[in-house]
Design a protein around this motif. Sequence first.
Motif, PDB file in Angstrom:
ATOM      1  N   LYS A 295       1.051  -0.643  -0.122  1.00 49.63           N
ATOM      2  CA  LYS A 295      -0.305  -0.230  -0.039  1.00 49.63           C
ATOM      3  C   LYS A 295       0.723   1.226  -0.301  1.00 49.63           C
ATOM      4  O   LYS A 295       0.499   2.131  -0.535  1.00 49.63           O
ATOM      5  N   PRO A 296       1.779   1.164   0.952  1.00 45.70           N
ATOM      6  CA  PRO A 296       2.468   2.559   0.780  1.00 45.70           C
ATOM      7  C   PRO A 296       3.763   2.167   0.219  1.00 45.70           C
ATOM      8  O   PRO A 296       5.042   2.806  -0.628  1.00 45.70           O
ATOM      9  N   ASP A 297       3.947   0.851  -0.569  1.00 47.19           N
ATOM     10  CA  ASP A 297       4.668   0.615  -1.413  1.00 47.19           C
ATOM     11  C   ASP A 297       6.383   0.721  -1.065  1.00 47.19           C
ATOM     12  O   ASP A 297       7.275   1.595  -1.514  1.00 47.19           O
ATOM     13  N   TRP A 298       6.191  -0.324  -0.346  1.00 51.00           N
ATOM     14  CA  TRP A 298       7.605  -0.226   0.667  1.00 51.00           C
ATOM     15  C   TRP A 298       8.209  -1.901   0.723  1.00 51.00           C
ATOM     16  O   TRP A 298       7.151  -3.158   1.267  1.00 51.00           O
ATOM     17  N   MET A 299       9.446  -2.186   0.549  1.00 50.81           N
ATOM     18  CA  MET A 299       9.873  -3.327   1.137  1.00 50.81           C
ATOM     19  C   MET A 299      11.445  -3.599   2.125  1.00 50.81           C
ATOM     20  O   MET A 299      12.207  -3.027   1.683  1.00 50.81           O
ATOM     21  N   TRP A 300      11.044  -4.584   2.726  1.00 49.92           N
ATOM     22  CA  TRP A 300      12.538  -4.523   3.694  1.00 49.92           C
ATOM     23  C   TRP A 300      13.254  -5.620   3.633  1.00 49.92           C
ATOM     24  O   TRP A 300      12.712  -6.636   3.825  1.00 49.92           O
ATOM     25  N   GLY A 301      14.021  -5.839   2.590  1.00 50.11           N
ATOM     26  CA  GLY A 301      15.548  -7.185   2.419  1.00 50.11           C
ATOM     27  C   GLY A 301      13.821  -7.549   1.482  1.00 50.11           C
ATOM     28  O   GLY A 301      13.297  -7.416   0.336  1.00 50.11           O
ATOM     29  N   ASP A 302      14.137  -8.664   1.712  1.00 48.56           N
ATOM     30  CA  ASP A 302      13.527  -9.803   0.767  1.00 48.56           C
ATOM     31  C   ASP A 302      12.128 -10.249   1.864  1.00 48.56           C
ATOM     32  O   ASP A 302      11.527 -11.210   2.577  1.00 48.56           O
ATOM     33  N   GLY A 303      10.787  -9.341   1.858  1.00 48.72           N
ATOM     34  CA  GLY A 303      10.363  -9.406   2.957  1.00 48.72           C
ATOM     35  C   GLY A 303       9.619  -9.590   4.013  1.00 48.72           C
ATOM     36  O   GLY A 303       9.190 -10.074   4.404  1.00 48.72           O
ATOM     37  N   GLY A 304      10.795  -8.607   4.590  1.00 46.49           N
ATOM     38  CA  GLY A 304      10.768  -7.826   5.740  1.00 46.49           C
ATOM     39  C   GLY A 304      10.408  -7.123   6.601  1.00 46.49           C
ATOM     40  O   GLY A 304       9.091  -6.916   6.011  1.00 46.49           O
ATOM     41  N   ALA A 305      10.751  -7.425   7.618  1.00 43.21           N
ATOM     42  CA  ALA A 305      10.153  -6.274   8.593  1.00 43.21           C
ATOM     43  C   ALA A 305      10.785  -5.451  10.031  1.00 43.21           C
ATOM     44  O   ALA A 305      12.247  -5.975  10.287  1.00 43.21           O
ATOM     45  N   LEU A 306      10.554  -4.252  10.386  1.00 43.98           N
ATOM     46  CA  LEU A 306      11.162  -3.754  11.019  1.00 43.98           C
ATOM     47  C   LEU A 306      10.577  -3.234  12.371  1.00 43.98           C
ATOM     48  O   LEU A 306       9.484  -3.301  12.695  1.00 43.98           O
ATOM     49  N   TYR A 307      11.916  -3.987  13.377  1.00 41.30           N
ATOM     50  CA  TYR A 307      10.847  -3.695  14.962  1.00 41.30           C
ATOM     51  C   TYR A 307      11.561  -2.858  16.230  1.00 41.30           C
ATOM     52  O   TYR A 307      13.302  -2.533  16.000  1.00 41.30           O
ATOM     53  N   PHE A 308      10.877  -2.223  15.812  1.00 37.49           N
ATOM     54  CA  PHE A 308      11.090  -1.055  16.970  1.00 37.49           C
ATOM     55  C   PHE A 308      11.262  -1.646  18.308  1.00 37.49           C
ATOM     56  O   PHE A 308       9.638  -1.652  19.139  1.00 37.49           O
ATOM     57  N   LEU A 309      12.628  -1.491  19.440  1.00 40.74           N
ATOM     58  CA  LEU A 309      12.758  -2.286  20.973  1.00 40.74           C
ATOM     59  C   LEU A 309      12.587  -1.587  21.789  1.00 40.74           C
ATOM     60  O   LEU A 309      13.827  -0.309  21.083  1.00 40.74           O
ATOM     61  N   ILE A 310      12.560  -1.343  23.055  1.00 45.21           N
ATOM     62  CA  ILE A 310      12.815  -0.551  23.948  1.00 45.21           C
ATOM     63  C   ILE A 310      12.532  -1.602  25.291  1.00 45.21           C
ATOM     64  O   ILE A 310      12.117  -1.797  25.703  1.00 45.21           O
ATOM     65  N   THR A 311      12.992  -0.614  25.940  1.00 43.61           N
ATOM     66  CA  THR A 311      13.605  -1.385  27.781  1.00 43.61           C
ATOM     67  C   THR A 311      12.016  -1.061  28.219  1.00 43.61           C
ATOM     68  O   THR A 311      11.505  -0.009  27.579  1.00 43.61           O
ATOM     69  N   GLU A 312      11.568  -1.317  29.242  1.00 40.58           N
ATOM     70  CA  GLU A 312      10.913  -2.210  30.107  1.00 40.58           C
ATOM     71  C   GLU A 312      10.350  -0.447  30.819  1.00 40.58           C
ATOM     72  O   GLU A 312       9.767  -0.257  30.523  1.00 40.58           O
ATOM     73  N   ALA A 313      11.984  -0.042  31.297  1.00 43.77           N
ATOM     74  CA  ALA A 313      11.781   0.949  32.317  1.00 43.77           C
ATOM     75  C   ALA A 313      12.292   2.419  31.461  1.00 43.77           C
ATOM     76  O   ALA A 313      11.355   3.343  31.622  1.00 43.77           O
ATOM     77  N   ASP A 314      12.254   2.174  30.004  1.00 46.25           N
ATOM     78  CA  ASP A 314      12.459   3.123  29.141  1.00 46.25           C
ATOM     79  C   ASP A 314      10.879   4.275  28.544  1.00 46.25           C
ATOM     80  O   ASP A 314      10.662   4.451  28.622  1.00 46.25           O
ATOM     81  N   LEU A 315      10.294   2.761  28.235  1.00 42.67           N
ATOM     82  CA  LEU A 315       8.780   2.631  27.811  1.00 42.67           C
ATOM     83  C   LEU A 315       7.970   2.718  29.133  1.00 42.67           C
ATOM     84  O   LEU A 315       7.049   4.711  28.919  1.00 42.67           O
ATOM     85  N   LYS A 316       8.207   2.774  29.712  1.00 41.32           N
ATOM     86  CA  LYS A 316       7.747   3.216  31.665  1.00 41.32           C
ATOM     87  C   LYS A 316       8.028   4.912  31.713  1.00 41.32           C
ATOM     88  O   LYS A 316       6.779   5.740  31.891  1.00 41.32           O
ATOM     89  N   HIS A 318       8.352   7.078  28.784  1.00 43.34           N
ATOM     90  CA  HIS A 318       8.483   7.096  27.600  1.00 43.34           C
ATOM     91  C   HIS A 318       9.577   7.981  27.366  1.00 43.34           C
ATOM     92  O   HIS A 318       9.518   9.088  26.151  1.00 43.34           O
ATOM     93  N   ARG A 319      10.870   6.940  26.982  1.00 39.00           N
ATOM     94  CA  ARG A 319      12.109   7.802  26.391  1.00 39.00           C
ATOM     95  C   ARG A 319      12.307   7.005  24.880  1.00 39.00           C
ATOM     96  O   ARG A 319      13.666   6.166  24.522  1.00 39.00           O
ATOM     97  N   PHE A 320      11.602   7.919  23.737  1.00 39.39           N
ATOM     98  CA  PHE A 320      11.386   7.270  22.933  1.00 39.39           C
ATOM     99  C   PHE A 320      12.855   7.104  22.340  1.00 39.39           C
ATOM    100  O   PHE A 320      12.804   6.893  21.160  1.00 39.39           O
ATOM    101  N   ASP A 321      13.703   8.081  22.814  1.00 43.93           N
ATOM    102  CA  ASP A 321      14.783   8.393  22.591  1.00 43.93           C
ATOM    103  C   ASP A 321      15.817   7.399  22.703  1.00 43.93           C
ATOM    104  O   ASP A 321      17.600   7.083  21.161  1.00 43.93           O
ATOM    105  N   ARG A 322      15.387   6.455  23.743  1.00 43.45           N
ATOM    106  CA  ARG A 322      16.512   5.341  23.655  1.00 43.45           C
ATOM    107  C   ARG A 322      16.025   3.933  22.759  1.00 43.45           C
ATOM    108  O   ARG A 322      16.360   2.852  22.892  1.00 43.45           O
TER     109      ARG A 322
END
Length: 330
Positions: A295-316, A318-322
């Motif tokens: 729909k937006p017309d993008w592909m990551w490698g061969d049918g891949g996905a991007l995973y954005f991860l954050i520590t429990e403490a940073d999520l609590k 709201h330190r999205f810069d980490r």
Amino acid sequence: MPPKSPKPHANFPAPAAALRGEADLLAAVLADPGDDTARLVYADWLDEHDDPRGQYLRDTVAAFRNGTKLPRESRTWKAWSDLVGIDLMRRLWQQTPTEFSQTVLGLARPAVNFVAKRTAEAKIPVGASKFGGGPDLPAGAKWPVYRGAPLSFLAQINLAELAPSPACRELPSSGVLSVFCYYDPDEGNDAFPKGSWKLLHFPDASKLTRNLPPEVSFSPCRLVFTECLTVPDPDSPWNKTIGFGHHEDAEDMYREVIVGPVGGHQLLGYPVPIQCDPLDKKTVRHLLTIDADDKPDWMWGDGGALYFLITEADLKAHRFDRVRLAMQCC
């Protein structure tokens, strides 16, 4: 008189908490999905408001506890049944040895899935959740760059649109999360080195303005959200907690039926990995998955996905810069 239903939102057309005041009770269930006490309190509240979901929930809990056949699946309350844990109970009851079921239910975490629908840029309000097109940025904000070239705008998530959902209470109730990355289809994206992507949090969505992309952009899309309940991958740090041990058949079944198929965009919950589980520790949380999408017309490698991860403490906090990024593909 039953409480009024909240007004539907274009990005959230079928919220699980359908009645005013219901979200708090559903949030109590999600705080500990393995404890039926909150579910039964919730069922009583639904009964008091003449909502047939109350008896349906109570009957399901009783059948799951007793190992007897669960009530017939209801298509009318699909999002609600998923988030409150009824669909997971049904899959566990049908497929998983009893010794694992209660543990898996207790580990469940809420999430929000979303799909993209290609839409003309002018029809997407400033600050609304979207893929592609032009991002909405604060006045004077500099466009993120990598190696002197502008990053591609991928997505923005309006947190106020998600705030009514009990699945999203770990996120701020307002502001916008915006994602940019370096993308060159000729070079490929097998890795994202430092500086080649950005996840930004703009706390005040009312002060954003639409920016035209400096180069060719991805197709603009509006986003539509649905709530769900997720469970950890069998290769995750929770493997020993589930206790599969030498039960290889149970583990294979769990992967195929309980975790479900790979694919899709997702906020929070447990990630569904393409390769190995990206959560290397129990203190690491999944924030966002952006999948391949035509729909937006993008592909990551061969049918891949991007995973954005954050520590429990940073999520609590709201330190999205980490936040850190992991990519997986077939």
